[in-house]
Design a protein around this motif. Structure first.
Motif, short mmCIF file in Angstrom:
data_model
loop_
_atom_site.label_atom_id
_atom_site.label_comp_id
_atom_site.label_asym_id
_atom_site.label_seq_id
_atom_site.Cartn_x
_atom_site.Cartn_y
_atom_site.Cartn_z
N GLU A 99 7.87 -24.66 -6.93
CA GLU A 99 6.45 -24.69 -6.95
C GLU A 99 5.27 -26.18 -7.71
OE1 GLU A 99 4.17 -20.74 -8.18
OE2 GLU A 99 5.27 -19.86 -6.90
N ALA A 100 6.26 -26.39 -8.42
CA ALA A 100 6.01 -27.10 -9.56
C ALA A 100 6.63 -28.71 -8.95
CB ALA A 100 6.24 -27.60 -10.75
N HIS B 167 13.67 -31.41 0.93
CA HIS B 167 13.14 -30.29 1.16
C HIS B 167 13.32 -30.02 0.09
CE1 HIS B 167 12.71 -26.07 2.97
NE2 HIS B 167 14.02 -25.76 2.61
N VAL B 168 12.94 -28.66 -0.27
CA VAL B 168 12.87 -28.46 -1.93
C VAL B 168 12.50 -26.35 -1.42
CG1 VAL B 168 12.33 -27.79 -4.25
CG2 VAL B 168 12.23 -29.65 -3.63
N ALA B 169 13.30 -25.85 -1.80
CA ALA B 169 13.35 -24.25 -1.83
C ALA B 169 14.64 -23.36 -2.41
CB ALA B 169 13.36 -23.83 0.33
N CYS B 170 13.96 -22.25 -2.71
CA CYS B 170 14.71 -21.31 -3.74
C CYS B 170 14.95 -20.30 -2.39
CB CYS B 170 13.83 -20.50 -4.61
SG CYS B 170 13.04 -20.98 -6.46
N GLU B 171 16.61 -19.59 -2.15
CA GLU B 171 17.33 -19.57 -1.35
C GLU B 171 18.50 -19.84 -1.05
OE1 GLU B 171 15.69 -22.09 2.45
OE2 GLU B 171 16.66 -23.18 1.67
N LEU C 46 10.83 -32.70 -15.17
CA LEU C 46 9.70 -33.17 -14.19
C LEU C 46 8.49 -33.81 -14.74
CD1 LEU C 46 9.05 -33.17 -11.01
CD2 LEU C 46 7.56 -30.55 -11.59
N THR C 47 8.87 -35.83 -13.78
CA THR C 47 7.74 -36.27 -14.25
C THR C 47 6.99 -36.55 -13.18
OG1 THR C 47 9.21 -38.26 -13.16
CG2 THR C 47 9.50 -38.08 -15.88
#
Length: 131
Positions: A118-119, A60-64, A40-41
């Motif tokens: 999260e980051a 969109h970004v999620a843990c699911e 991740l830059t």
């Protein structure tokens, strides 16, 4: 941030044969054709051996879990990841979904996906100017 990843798309998951699905419960390499290091830059999510995603292009970004990737996709019930911390990191670009397992642990099935989620969200929010 830098780590290792296994990755696939929703389309690739749906195209898996039954033997791939069974083998995938043992190890993600059977269902996740993309692997390498992830970084991740300031403005990009670099997936070595696959592609570089501009953070502003991420919708969109999620843990699911979802229909394409459920609790059984890479974790059998004998791994702790089956019960928690085994969700994929889902990155959506337009109508394409990418599923990532970052620093997946063979013995537990745990990933580092929540920390990465999260980051990424923090970086994306920092790039988007308030209206």
């Amino acid at each position: 941030m830098k780590a290792t990843y296994y990755g696939t798309t929703g389309k690739e998951l749906k195209a898996n044969w039954l033997i791939d699905r069974i083998s995938g419960a043992i190890h993600p390499k059977y269902r996740f054709p993309h692997t390498g290091s992830i970084e991740l830059t300031e403005d990009t999510l670099n997936l070595e051996g696959w592609e570089d995603l501009p953070l502003l292009g991420i919708g969109h970004v999620a843990c699911e879990y979802d229909k394409a990737f459920n609790r059984f996709t890479v974790n059998s019930s004998d791994r702790l990841g089956f019960f928690g911390k085994g969700e994929p990191l889902v990155v959506t670009q337009g109508d394409r979904k990418m599923y990532l397992l970052i620093d997946w642990n063979f013995f537990t099935g745990f990933t580092d996906n929540r920390r990465w989620c999260e980051a990424i969200v923090k970086k994306v929010n920092g790039l988007v100017a308030p209206e």
